[in-house]
Design an enzyme around this catalytic site. Structure first.
Site, PDB file in Angstrom:
ATOM      1  CG  ASP A   1      41.018  37.570  39.840  1.00  0.00           C
ATOM      2  OD1 ASP A   1      40.003  38.219  40.136  1.00  0.00           O
ATOM      3  OD2 ASP A   1      41.637  37.747  38.788  1.00  0.00           O
ATOM      4  CB  SER A   2      37.850  35.354  37.006  1.00  0.00           C
ATOM      5  OG  SER A   2      38.195  36.699  36.766  1.00  0.00           O
TER       6      SER A   2
ATOM      7  CE1 TYR B   1      35.438  32.661  36.095  1.00  0.00           C
ATOM      8  CE2 TYR B   1      34.765  33.402  38.276  1.00  0.00           C
ATOM      9  CZ  TYR B   1      35.306  32.423  37.460  1.00  0.00           C
ATOM     10  OH  TYR B   1      35.701  31.229  37.997  1.00  0.00           O
ATOM     11  N   GLY B   2      33.418  38.580  33.618  1.00  0.00           N
ATOM     12  CA  GLY B   2      32.663  39.827  33.611  1.00  0.00           C
ATOM     13  C   GLY B   2      31.330  39.801  32.897  1.00  0.00           C
TER      14      GLY B   2
ATOM     15  CG  ASN C   1      35.966  44.563  42.240  1.00  0.00           C
ATOM     16  OD1 ASN C   1      35.425  45.181  43.150  1.00  0.00           O
ATOM     17  ND2 ASN C   1      37.257  44.678  41.986  1.00  0.00           N
ATOM     18  CB  THR C   2      33.162  39.736  38.235  1.00  0.00           C
ATOM     19  OG1 THR C   2      33.608  40.846  37.447  1.00  0.00           O
ATOM     20  CG2 THR C   2      31.960  39.112  37.565  1.00  0.00           C
TER      21      THR C   2
ATOM     22  CD  GLU D   1      43.301  38.732  31.529  1.00  0.00           C
ATOM     23  OE1 GLU D   1      42.987  37.903  30.655  1.00  0.00           O
ATOM     24  OE2 GLU D   1      43.028  38.609  32.739  1.00  0.00           O
TER      25      GLU D   1
ATOM     26  CB  THR E   1      41.847  43.137  41.109  1.00  0.00           C
ATOM     27  OG1 THR E   1      41.321  42.014  40.376  1.00  0.00           O
ATOM     28  CG2 THR E   1      41.066  43.279  42.412  1.00  0.00           C
TER      29      THR E   1
END
Length: 282
Positions: free
Chosen positions: A10-11, A42-43, A74-75, A159, A194
């Site tokens: 994941d990012s 990353y979005g 997802n990205t 975050e 996520t």
């Protein structure tokens, strides 16, 4: 290598919610989790940048013995997976290695949750603008109408530990109002990031009880179980010594461990891998 773990990428932190579900349904396997936190989020990045970063991380996980890597992001699934599967894997030393994402397994079943035939998809700007969910859901449920809404402030709120503060309610309500304004017939909301399961209960509290709020963890985990059953050539490669390792590209591993434990629902002890070192794997 003695261990051939399943890689979970994941990012940042969000993929840990998927990883948690995978371990619940596939205990005893060896796993490596990698969060590219130093280059997150990353979005809002371009397709080419996301592909570059994701492919660098995937190759590093291959170098650690992973025959299978799950893009629990997802990205990355929206903007990098197809190129990796269709082009990059053809040019590595062992083309039998596999990379899977989270969008297709979700799209395969999400239509079954809706009675009205209208679904709302909440995600990052990158996931929404890619149109991946529109395409994939239409492949499996051509009669389902999909509405999308980007929620750019949710990941920073989560975050930064602000998601459970009163001020977060405003931004939760803001995006929910925007998605529900698109159609009063939406009866299912897909959390297509996520990170969002962290605020799933808050999301539910701002919606009518009649609306399903669906996370991806259990869906992706069940899909992986099915994939391994259908692909014994991969299932026989991954090892079962019960080991779990965590890596992050941020040098502040203590901060990563603190945040990661929230997403993973268990203590996390991570190792540092510099993002600069990943380019060696190109």
């Amino acid at each position: 290598m003695s261990n051939q773990p399943i890689g979970i990428f994941d990012s940042g932190f969000g993929g840990l919610t998927v990883f948690r579900s995978i371990i619940e349904q596939l205990p005893g396997y060896d796993y490596i989790y990698m969060g590219d936190n130093a280059r997150a989020p990353y979005g809002n990045r371009s397709f080419s940048t996301i592909h570059q970063y994701t492919w660098e991380c995937v190759q590093w996980m291959f170098s650690q013995g992973c025959p299978l890597v799950i893009l629990a992001c997802n990205t990355a699934s929206a903007k990098a997976l197809r190129t990796i599967q269709q082009q990059d894997l053809q040019h590595i030393d062992d083309p039998s290695k596999r990379v899977l994402g989270v969008i297709r397994p979700t799209a395969e079943v999400i239509g079954n949750y809706s009675k009205t035939g209208e679904i709302g998809v909440l995600g990052t700007k990158g996931t929404v603008t890619s149109g991946s969910y529109l395409l994939e859901i239409n492949n499996f449920f051509p009669d389902i109408k999909v509405h999308q809404q980007a929620c750019p402030l949710w990941v920073p709120l989560i975050e930064n530990g602000e998601y459970d503060k009163p001020g977060a309610d405003f931004f939760v309500q803001l995006y929910l109002d925007q998605i529900m304004a698109q159609s009063s017939n939406i009866d299912t909301i897909l959390l297509a990031c996520t990170h969002y399961p962290i605020i799933q209960e808050k999301i539910k509290a701002h919606l009518p009880d009649s609306i399903n709020v669906v996370g991806q963890g259990d869906i992706v985990a069940k899909s992986l179980v099915d994939y391994l059953n259908r692909h014994p050539e991969i299932e026989q490669k991954v090892t079962r010594n019960g080991t779990t390792e965590f890596y992050t590209t941020t040098d502040d591993t203590a901060d990563f461990d603190h945040h990661a434990s929230l997403f993973f629902s268990a203590p996390v002890k991570s190792n540092f891998i510099s993002a600069n070192d990943l380019v060696v794997c190109k």
